[in-house]
Write a protein that holds these residues in place. Structure first.
Motif, PDB file in Angstrom:
ATOM      1  N   UNK A 186      20.867 -21.678 -13.014  1.00  0.00           N
ATOM      2  CA  UNK A 186      21.120 -22.426 -13.097  1.00  0.00           C
ATOM      3  C   UNK A 186      22.936 -21.831 -14.198  1.00  0.00           C
ATOM      4  N   UNK A 187      22.262 -21.477 -14.924  1.00  0.00           N
ATOM      5  CA  UNK A 187      23.336 -21.044 -15.982  1.00  0.00           C
ATOM      6  C   UNK A 187      23.394 -19.703 -17.304  1.00  0.00           C
ATOM      7  N   UNK A 188      23.704 -18.961 -16.963  1.00  0.00           N
ATOM      8  CA  UNK A 188      23.193 -17.956 -17.215  1.00  0.00           C
ATOM      9  C   UNK A 188      24.535 -16.828 -18.227  1.00  0.00           C
ATOM     10  N   UNK A 206      26.134 -18.449 -11.470  1.00  0.00           N
ATOM     11  CA  UNK A 206      26.616 -17.341 -10.337  1.00  0.00           C
ATOM     12  C   UNK A 206      25.641 -17.887  -9.057  1.00  0.00           C
ATOM     13  N   UNK A 207      26.920 -17.573  -8.213  1.00  0.00           N
ATOM     14  CA  UNK A 207      26.435 -18.092  -6.690  1.00  0.00           C
ATOM     15  C   UNK A 207      24.823 -17.786  -6.411  1.00  0.00           C
ATOM     16  N   UNK A 208      24.765 -16.934  -6.248  1.00  0.00           N
ATOM     17  CA  UNK A 208      23.312 -15.612  -6.735  1.00  0.00           C
ATOM     18  C   UNK A 208      23.044 -15.022  -7.667  1.00  0.00           C
ATOM     19  N   UNK A 209      21.374 -15.086  -7.223  1.00  0.00           N
ATOM     20  CA  UNK A 209      21.352 -14.346  -8.906  1.00  0.00           C
ATOM     21  C   UNK A 209      19.641 -13.706  -8.669  1.00  0.00           C
ATOM     22  N   UNK A 210      19.207 -12.816  -8.820  1.00  0.00           N
ATOM     23  CA  UNK A 210      18.513 -11.637  -9.445  1.00  0.00           C
ATOM     24  C   UNK A 210      17.564 -11.730 -10.657  1.00  0.00           C
ATOM     25  N   UNK A 211      16.095 -11.782 -11.220  1.00  0.00           N
ATOM     26  CA  UNK A 211      15.980 -11.654 -12.403  1.00  0.00           C
ATOM     27  C   UNK A 211      14.736 -10.702 -12.598  1.00  0.00           C
ATOM     28  N   UNK A 240      29.156  -8.716   2.195  1.00  0.00           N
ATOM     29  CA  UNK A 240      27.968  -9.774   2.606  1.00  0.00           C
ATOM     30  C   UNK A 240      27.614  -9.851   0.916  1.00  0.00           C
ATOM     31  N   UNK A 241      27.173 -10.704   0.920  1.00  0.00           N
ATOM     32  CA  UNK A 241      26.893 -11.002  -0.141  1.00  0.00           C
ATOM     33  C   UNK A 241      24.934 -10.962  -0.552  1.00  0.00           C
ATOM     34  N   UNK A 242      24.554 -11.592  -1.717  1.00  0.00           N
ATOM     35  CA  UNK A 242      23.118 -11.329  -2.542  1.00  0.00           C
ATOM     36  C   UNK A 242      22.797 -12.897  -2.050  1.00  0.00           C
ATOM     37  N   UNK A 243      21.833 -13.228  -1.208  1.00  0.00           N
ATOM     38  CA  UNK A 243      21.683 -14.329  -0.667  1.00  0.00           C
ATOM     39  C   UNK A 243      20.931 -15.723  -2.202  1.00  0.00           C
ATOM     40  N   UNK A 244      21.958 -16.389  -2.076  1.00  0.00           N
ATOM     41  CA  UNK A 244      21.524 -17.504  -2.503  1.00  0.00           C
ATOM     42  C   UNK A 244      20.741 -18.709  -2.407  1.00  0.00           C
ATOM     43  N   UNK A 245      19.328 -18.881  -3.611  1.00  0.00           N
ATOM     44  CA  UNK A 245      18.614 -19.723  -3.167  1.00  0.00           C
ATOM     45  C   UNK A 245      19.219 -21.140  -4.170  1.00  0.00           C
ATOM     46  N   UNK A 246      17.412 -21.566  -4.055  1.00  0.00           N
ATOM     47  CA  UNK A 246      17.970 -22.914  -5.258  1.00  0.00           C
ATOM     48  C   UNK A 246      17.761 -22.387  -6.630  1.00  0.00           C
ATOM     49  N   UNK A 247      18.690 -22.576  -7.799  1.00  0.00           N
ATOM     50  CA  UNK A 247      19.240 -22.481  -8.436  1.00  0.00           C
ATOM     51  C   UNK A 247      18.282 -22.848  -9.795  1.00  0.00           C
ATOM     52  N   UNK A 248      17.832 -23.617  -9.809  1.00  0.00           N
ATOM     53  CA  UNK A 248      16.675 -24.517 -10.697  1.00  0.00           C
ATOM     54  C   UNK A 248      15.067 -24.151 -10.406  1.00  0.00           C
ATOM     55  N   UNK A 249      14.935 -23.901  -9.100  1.00  0.00           N
ATOM     56  CA  UNK A 249      13.526 -22.908  -8.838  1.00  0.00           C
ATOM     57  C   UNK A 249      13.214 -21.721  -8.789  1.00  0.00           C
ATOM     58  N   UNK A 250      14.638 -21.229  -7.712  1.00  0.00           N
ATOM     59  CA  UNK A 250      14.125 -20.163  -8.029  1.00  0.00           C
ATOM     60  C   UNK A 250      13.244 -19.267  -6.828  1.00  0.00           C
ATOM     61  N   UNK A 251      12.788 -18.034  -6.371  1.00  0.00           N
ATOM     62  CA  UNK A 251      12.355 -17.490  -5.364  1.00  0.00           C
ATOM     63  C   UNK A 251      11.207 -16.081  -5.215  1.00  0.00           C
ATOM     64  N   UNK A 252      10.257 -16.682  -5.767  1.00  0.00           N
ATOM     65  CA  UNK A 252       9.236 -14.834  -6.249  1.00  0.00           C
ATOM     66  C   UNK A 252       9.371 -14.266  -5.530  1.00  0.00           C
ATOM     67  N   UNK A 253       9.815 -13.003  -5.358  1.00  0.00           N
ATOM     68  CA  UNK A 253       9.617 -11.584  -4.444  1.00  0.00           C
ATOM     69  C   UNK A 253       8.865 -10.541  -4.675  1.00  0.00           C
ATOM     70  N   UNK A 254       8.415 -10.483  -6.200  1.00  0.00           N
ATOM     71  CA  UNK A 254       7.087  -9.808  -6.658  1.00  0.00           C
ATOM     72  C   UNK A 254       6.934 -10.359  -8.400  1.00  0.00           C
TER      73      UNK A 254
END
Length: 350
Positions: free
Chosen positions: A75-77, A82-87, A33-47
């Protein structure tokens, strides 16, 4: 003002790929399993950093965040896509996760499509009807709740102590939130201190005898402020015996430092911290959990020789999670820090 929950679009549940292993009660996964992937251009606020938050990204990847945490938006780091990314952002001050349990207000989110998981719950540790899994997910030190939630792992709980139940530790002069004395076994040495935390981690923990292979990529933006205190980039957290970290990679006193609590070395291996910043670092780890466990870890910045490596054979704990991100003591000398965690994958090998 919008709450973090109101800002959350649904994250897609990541399909799981079978490794061909027979199913066991230890984990509902037994898959890659891998961490989930969201739209790399928008992201999702988790906290948003306004409170301590615990949540589920999917059935087997959780997060704990006192700072700002988002999924996607990378989108590019550092020259990679990255296929999945957390900031993960931690402010210089505030954004603390208190270790005093009675005053912790938490949220737990589940945005997967698994019908039998809770959807959205707001709770405190004393909320009536709170599940043991929710208690254990929010509090790494609530070991009784963890084993109540995953009783199939109870058989390994005291293996490392020769069968001795270490919960029978005598009461020390440690004060809780209301001044009462509490058993020392329920609080860490950091009980009266505060921490800042943004971590994602494996759930449930891996039991004794399991072998896992982990890979992930990080990018630390700028050299972070360091001291002699803990600042985990990753940790193997055990929940058997008295719990706590087994092996960690920390940023300490300008160095990258491997600490092994079983061996008892606070700086088993070190490397210059500047080799880990402003570029992608590729981490790989193979670990077998349990009393006769092993670990083999390395971090590279490319095809050149590893920046740091560590191998050991000893008790690796049970009911363990690899946790990665940023977890540090809150001090007056901290500076704001940003860390990217990308392309996390875990494969159970045995």
């Amino acid at each position: 003002m919008l709450s973090p929950a109101s800002l959350l679009p649904a994250l897609p549940f990541l399909s799981l790929l079978s490794t061909g292993l027979a199913a066991t009660a230890t984990t509902s996964l037994n898959t890659l399993y891998s961490s989930p992937h969201t739209d790399p251009n928008t992201g999702t606020i988790l906290a948003d950093g306004s409170s301590y938050i615990t949540g589920k990204l999917n059935a087997n990847v959780l997060y704990q965040a006192s700072g700002k945490l988002s999924a996607g938006g990378c989108s590019r780091i550092g020259g990679i896509f990255p296929a999945s990314c957390y900031v993960m952002n931690l402010a210089a001050t505030g954004q603390v996760e208190t270790r005093r349990l009675k005053r912790r207000n938490s949220l737990i989110f589940d945005n997967s499509t698994i019908a039998d998981l809770p959807i959205l719950t707001t709770w405190t540790p004393n909320t009536p009807g709170l599940t043991n899994e929710e208690k254990a997910a929010a509090d790494d030190e609530d070991l009784d709740a963890y084993f109540a939630a995953f009783p199939e792992q109870e058989q390994y709980r005291w293996a490392a102590t020769g069968g001795v139940d270490t919960r029978r530790a005598k009461v020390k002069r440690v004060e809780g939130d209301e001044g009462e004395l509490v058993p020392s076994s329920t609080l860490s040495a950091r009980a009266s201190k505060t921490s800042q935390r943004n971590e994602i981690y494996q759930w449930p923990g891996a039991a004794s005898g399991e072998t896992w292979q982990y890979t992930w990529t990080t990018l630390l933006r700028g050299i972070p402020s360091t001291s002699s205190h803990y600042f985990h980039s990753w940790q193997i957290l055990r929940r058997d015996a008295s719990g706590g970290p087994v092996v960690t990679l920390d940023w300490k006193a300008g160095l990258a430092v491997i600490t092994d609590s079983v061996v008892g070395c606070s700086a088993c291996v070190t490397a210059p911290l500047n080799g880990f910043v402003n570029k992608p670092i590729y981490h790989s780890m193979n670990i077998t959990y349990g009393v006769g466990g092993t670990i083999s870890y390395k971090a590279r910045s490319g095809v050149e020789d590893p920046l740091i490596t560590y191998q050991a054979t000893h008790d690796m704990g049970s009911s363990c999670s690899l946790k990665m991100g940023s977890y540090r003591l809150s001090t007056d000398t901290n500076k704001a820090t940003t860390n990217f965690v990308m392309n996390y994958r875990a494969v159970r090998k045995a």
